[in-house]
Scaffold this motif. Structure first.
Motif, PDB file in Angstrom:
ATOM      1  N   ASP A 149      -4.197  14.748 -13.502  1.00 19.26           N
ATOM      2  CA  ASP A 149      -3.660  15.594 -12.429  1.00 19.26           C
ATOM      3  C   ASP A 149      -2.366  15.954 -12.345  1.00 19.26           C
ATOM      4  O   ASP A 149      -1.403  15.251 -13.185  1.00 19.26           O
ATOM      5  CB  ASP A 149      -3.486  14.283 -11.141  1.00 19.26           C
ATOM      6  CG  ASP A 149      -3.245  14.837  -9.702  1.00 19.26           C
ATOM      7  OD1 ASP A 149      -2.351  15.648  -9.846  1.00 19.26           O
ATOM      8  OD2 ASP A 149      -3.630  14.131  -8.776  1.00 19.26           O
ATOM      9  N   ARG A 150      -2.027  17.079 -12.024  1.00 16.20           N
ATOM     10  CA  ARG A 150      -0.507  17.610 -12.416  1.00 16.20           C
ATOM     11  C   ARG A 150       0.510  16.927 -11.750  1.00 16.20           C
ATOM     12  O   ARG A 150       1.664  17.216 -12.137  1.00 16.20           O
ATOM     13  CB  ARG A 150      -0.902  19.181 -11.794  1.00 16.20           C
ATOM     14  CG  ARG A 150      -0.833  19.601 -10.590  1.00 16.20           C
ATOM     15  CD  ARG A 150      -0.887  20.939 -10.164  1.00 16.20           C
ATOM     16  NE  ARG A 150      -1.954  21.630 -10.720  1.00 16.20           N
ATOM     17  CZ  ARG A 150      -1.791  23.093 -10.709  1.00 16.20           C
ATOM     18  NH1 ARG A 150      -1.144  23.808 -10.116  1.00 16.20           N
ATOM     19  NH2 ARG A 150      -3.007  23.482 -11.332  1.00 16.20           N
ATOM     20  N   ASN A 151       0.231  16.238 -10.620  1.00 18.38           N
ATOM     21  CA  ASN A 151       1.251  15.472 -10.051  1.00 18.38           C
ATOM     22  C   ASN A 151       1.602  14.255 -10.610  1.00 18.38           C
ATOM     23  O   ASN A 151       2.679  13.879 -10.150  1.00 18.38           O
ATOM     24  CB  ASN A 151       0.894  15.404  -8.421  1.00 18.38           C
ATOM     25  CG  ASN A 151       0.740  16.803  -7.968  1.00 18.38           C
ATOM     26  OD1 ASN A 151       1.577  17.656  -8.139  1.00 18.38           O
ATOM     27  ND2 ASN A 151      -0.179  16.849  -6.940  1.00 18.38           N
ATOM     28  N   ILE A 152       0.716  13.769 -11.508  1.00 19.89           N
ATOM     29  CA  ILE A 152       1.345  12.625 -12.110  1.00 19.89           C
ATOM     30  C   ILE A 152       2.235  12.717 -13.390  1.00 19.89           C
ATOM     31  O   ILE A 152       2.472  13.645 -13.985  1.00 19.89           O
ATOM     32  CB  ILE A 152       0.217  12.116 -12.914  1.00 19.89           C
ATOM     33  CG1 ILE A 152      -1.135  11.740 -12.288  1.00 19.89           C
ATOM     34  CG2 ILE A 152       0.025  10.753 -14.222  1.00 19.89           C
ATOM     35  CD1 ILE A 152      -0.836  10.443 -11.302  1.00 19.89           C
ATOM     36  N   ILE A 153       3.541  11.721 -13.092  1.00 23.36           N
ATOM     37  CA  ILE A 153       4.536  11.636 -13.767  1.00 23.36           C
ATOM     38  C   ILE A 153       3.987  10.789 -15.382  1.00 23.36           C
ATOM     39  O   ILE A 153       3.877   9.840 -15.317  1.00 23.36           O
ATOM     40  CB  ILE A 153       5.879  10.998 -13.324  1.00 23.36           C
ATOM     41  CG1 ILE A 153       6.032  11.734 -12.140  1.00 23.36           C
ATOM     42  CG2 ILE A 153       6.888  10.892 -14.303  1.00 23.36           C
ATOM     43  CD1 ILE A 153       7.021  11.182 -11.041  1.00 23.36           C
TER      44      ILE A 153
ATOM     45  N   TRP B 127       2.681   7.693 -13.798  1.00 21.87           N
ATOM     46  CA  TRP B 127       3.070   7.041 -12.605  1.00 21.87           C
ATOM     47  C   TRP B 127       2.539   8.107 -11.516  1.00 21.87           C
ATOM     48  O   TRP B 127       2.803   9.486 -11.645  1.00 21.87           O
ATOM     49  CB  TRP B 127       4.372   7.000 -12.560  1.00 21.87           C
ATOM     50  CG  TRP B 127       5.018   6.808 -11.453  1.00 21.87           C
ATOM     51  CD1 TRP B 127       4.688   5.836 -10.460  1.00 21.87           C
ATOM     52  CD2 TRP B 127       6.526   6.643 -10.969  1.00 21.87           C
ATOM     53  NE1 TRP B 127       5.398   5.400  -9.501  1.00 21.87           N
ATOM     54  CE2 TRP B 127       6.580   6.085  -9.774  1.00 21.87           C
ATOM     55  CE3 TRP B 127       7.586   7.218 -11.794  1.00 21.87           C
ATOM     56  CZ2 TRP B 127       7.906   5.951  -8.962  1.00 21.87           C
ATOM     57  CZ3 TRP B 127       8.771   7.277 -10.896  1.00 21.87           C
ATOM     58  CH2 TRP B 127       9.014   6.769  -9.818  1.00 21.87           C
ATOM     59  N   ASP B 128       1.741   7.429 -10.660  1.00 22.24           N
ATOM     60  CA  ASP B 128       1.528   8.106  -9.515  1.00 22.24           C
ATOM     61  C   ASP B 128       2.330   8.002  -8.286  1.00 22.24           C
ATOM     62  O   ASP B 128       1.948   7.020  -7.816  1.00 22.24           O
ATOM     63  CB  ASP B 128      -0.212   8.040  -9.034  1.00 22.24           C
ATOM     64  CG  ASP B 128      -0.727   8.862  -8.086  1.00 22.24           C
ATOM     65  OD1 ASP B 128       0.061   9.569  -7.377  1.00 22.24           O
ATOM     66  OD2 ASP B 128      -1.811   8.617  -7.775  1.00 22.24           O
ATOM     67  N   GLU B 129       3.351   8.616  -8.040  1.00 28.15           N
ATOM     68  CA  GLU B 129       4.175   8.298  -6.908  1.00 28.15           C
ATOM     69  C   GLU B 129       3.624   8.364  -5.649  1.00 28.15           C
ATOM     70  O   GLU B 129       3.796   7.710  -4.525  1.00 28.15           O
ATOM     71  CB  GLU B 129       5.216   9.467  -6.880  1.00 28.15           C
ATOM     72  CG  GLU B 129       6.176   9.070  -8.019  1.00 28.15           C
ATOM     73  CD  GLU B 129       7.649  10.102  -7.889  1.00 28.15           C
ATOM     74  OE1 GLU B 129       8.739   9.525  -7.461  1.00 28.15           O
ATOM     75  OE2 GLU B 129       7.493  11.385  -7.973  1.00 28.15           O
ATOM     76  N   SER B 130       2.343   9.167  -5.628  1.00 29.76           N
ATOM     77  CA  SER B 130       1.821   9.117  -3.944  1.00 29.76           C
ATOM     78  C   SER B 130       1.242   7.897  -3.725  1.00 29.76           C
ATOM     79  O   SER B 130       1.067   7.659  -2.374  1.00 29.76           O
ATOM     80  CB  SER B 130       0.769  10.357  -4.210  1.00 29.76           C
ATOM     81  OG  SER B 130      -0.280  10.099  -5.034  1.00 29.76           O
ATOM     82  N   ASN B 131       0.801   7.338  -4.569  1.00 26.61           N
ATOM     83  CA  ASN B 131       0.143   5.729  -4.125  1.00 26.61           C
ATOM     84  C   ASN B 131       0.875   4.556  -4.821  1.00 26.61           C
ATOM     85  O   ASN B 131       0.116   3.710  -4.791  1.00 26.61           O
ATOM     86  CB  ASN B 131      -1.396   5.855  -4.288  1.00 26.61           C
ATOM     87  CG  ASN B 131      -1.648   5.854  -5.727  1.00 26.61           C
ATOM     88  OD1 ASN B 131      -0.829   5.909  -6.629  1.00 26.61           O
ATOM     89  ND2 ASN B 131      -2.840   5.948  -6.181  1.00 26.61           N
ATOM     90  N   ASP B 132       1.982   4.942  -5.365  1.00 26.12           N
ATOM     91  CA  ASP B 132       2.909   3.727  -5.896  1.00 26.12           C
ATOM     92  C   ASP B 132       2.070   2.965  -6.952  1.00 26.12           C
ATOM     93  O   ASP B 132       2.073   1.668  -6.868  1.00 26.12           O
ATOM     94  CB  ASP B 132       3.329   2.946  -4.949  1.00 26.12           C
ATOM     95  CG  ASP B 132       4.184   3.251  -3.764  1.00 26.12           C
ATOM     96  OD1 ASP B 132       5.027   4.472  -4.257  1.00 26.12           O
ATOM     97  OD2 ASP B 132       4.497   3.078  -2.726  1.00 26.12           O
TER      98      ASP B 132
ATOM     99  N   LEU C   3      -0.901  -1.290 -12.620  1.00 27.04           N
ATOM    100  CA  LEU C   3       0.066  -2.156 -12.004  1.00 27.04           C
ATOM    101  C   LEU C   3       0.741  -1.284 -10.655  1.00 27.04           C
ATOM    102  O   LEU C   3       0.777  -0.075 -10.717  1.00 27.04           O
ATOM    103  CB  LEU C   3       1.287  -2.406 -12.734  1.00 27.04           C
ATOM    104  CG  LEU C   3       1.092  -3.544 -14.101  1.00 27.04           C
ATOM    105  CD1 LEU C   3       2.321  -3.335 -14.732  1.00 27.04           C
ATOM    106  CD2 LEU C   3       0.657  -4.750 -13.558  1.00 27.04           C
ATOM    107  N   GLU C   4       1.040  -2.111  -9.693  1.00 27.30           N
ATOM    108  CA  GLU C   4       1.994  -1.578  -8.688  1.00 27.30           C
ATOM    109  C   GLU C   4       3.261  -1.262  -8.757  1.00 27.30           C
ATOM    110  O   GLU C   4       4.057  -1.980  -9.573  1.00 27.30           O
ATOM    111  CB  GLU C   4       1.849  -2.372  -7.235  1.00 27.30           C
ATOM    112  CG  GLU C   4       0.489  -2.674  -6.766  1.00 27.30           C
ATOM    113  CD  GLU C   4      -0.302  -1.417  -6.374  1.00 27.30           C
ATOM    114  OE1 GLU C   4       0.247  -0.665  -5.648  1.00 27.30           O
ATOM    115  OE2 GLU C   4      -1.603  -1.364  -6.747  1.00 27.30           O
TER     116      GLU C   4
END
Length: 263
Positions: free
Chosen positions: A150-154, A173-178, A227-228
């Motif tokens: 996903d291009r939005n993944i850090i 890190w997927d900021e959209s779903n923590d 992990l969350e």
């Protein structure tokens, strides 16, 4: 194979009576495993022969002493028997012996057949569980691939530190779903009584927040963990801590560290 012709051939009656060779017994047994109608026919023959042997069995024991006296009497050259009743008596006794021997062998084979069927069912259930687990792992792998692509993944590479300079790891890190996904393939196995602990870091001032410990590191072959993370993270670090984790990171055991790329 013509099942009806095989059943009518008479070989199953000989099988039940125990009159076949070892190889022939094995052939019939194998066919019973493959063809339920042959097994059913064998069971019916058993029931019929048991009924027959019961009807022909003598009402009282054979008087062997009387027969011996007749045979040893020099004045008696011929033993006179009632041709009808005695023949039926001895025939019934012989049939009972033959059928009994055959049934003993057949019962053993039936028990083995039941054991084989139970084993097959157990193996089938185990295979079904393995297939279901494989499907779950495949779905999890596809989901992970979708995440890291996903291009939005850090993506945050973590480099080895003084405690273990050859170590490395990667955080997705997927900021959209923590959520963070950690690829820890580059970490060595932790010693007994120790676990890896993951930290979210704010750099100024330096503020670590624990994201949790990796308790199943040894059991996970892929070394991918989720992990969350609801923190405003600027960096991530991984330390080696006592089992159960620590309140704050042990900096002397800092294995990897990496900061987010500056925007």
């Amino acid at each position: 194979m013509d099942i009806n012709s095989y059943i009518s051939s008479g070989i199953l009656e000989l099988y039940v009576a125990g009159q076949l060779s070892e190889k022939e017994n094995k052939d019939v047994y194998d066919l019973m495993l493959k063809h339920p109608e042959i097994l059913q026919e064998v069971l019916q023959i058993e029931a019929a022969l048991i009924k027959l042997s019961n009807s022909l069995a003598p009402d009282r024991p054979i008087d062997y002493e009387l027969i011996k006296n007749h045979l040893t009497n020099t004045n008696s050259k011929v033993v006179t028997l009632n041709k009808t009743s005695k023949w039926i008596t001895y025939s019934g006794w012989a049939a009972a012996v033959i059928v009994g021997a055959g049934l003993f062998w057949t019962l053993n084979q039936k028990q083995q057949l039941e054991t084989d069927i139970t084993t097959i069912n157990t193996e089938k259930e185990f295979l079904e569980i393995q297939i279901e687990e494989s499907r779950d792992k495949l779905a999890e792998t596809k989901n992970l691939l979708n995440v890291i692509r996903d291009r939005n993944i850090i993506k945050v590479p973590l480099e080895g530190q003084a405690a273990f300079p050859n170590a490395y790891a990667t955080v997705y890190w997927d900021e959209s779903n923590d959520q963070v996904y950690l690829d820890l393939q580059g970490l060595p196995e932790p010693p007994e009584g120790k676990v890896y602990q993951v930290w979210s870091l704010i750099l100024d001032p330096l503020t670590p927040t624990s994201l949790g410990t990796i308790d199943d590191f040894l059991q996970d072959d892929n070394k991918i963990f989720k992990l969350e993370n609801a923190n405003k993270s600027q960096a991530f670090g991984i330390t080696l801590e006592p089992a159960g984790g620590s309140v704050s990171p042990t900096l002397e055991q800092l294995y990897t560290l990496g900061a987010l790329a500056a925007n």
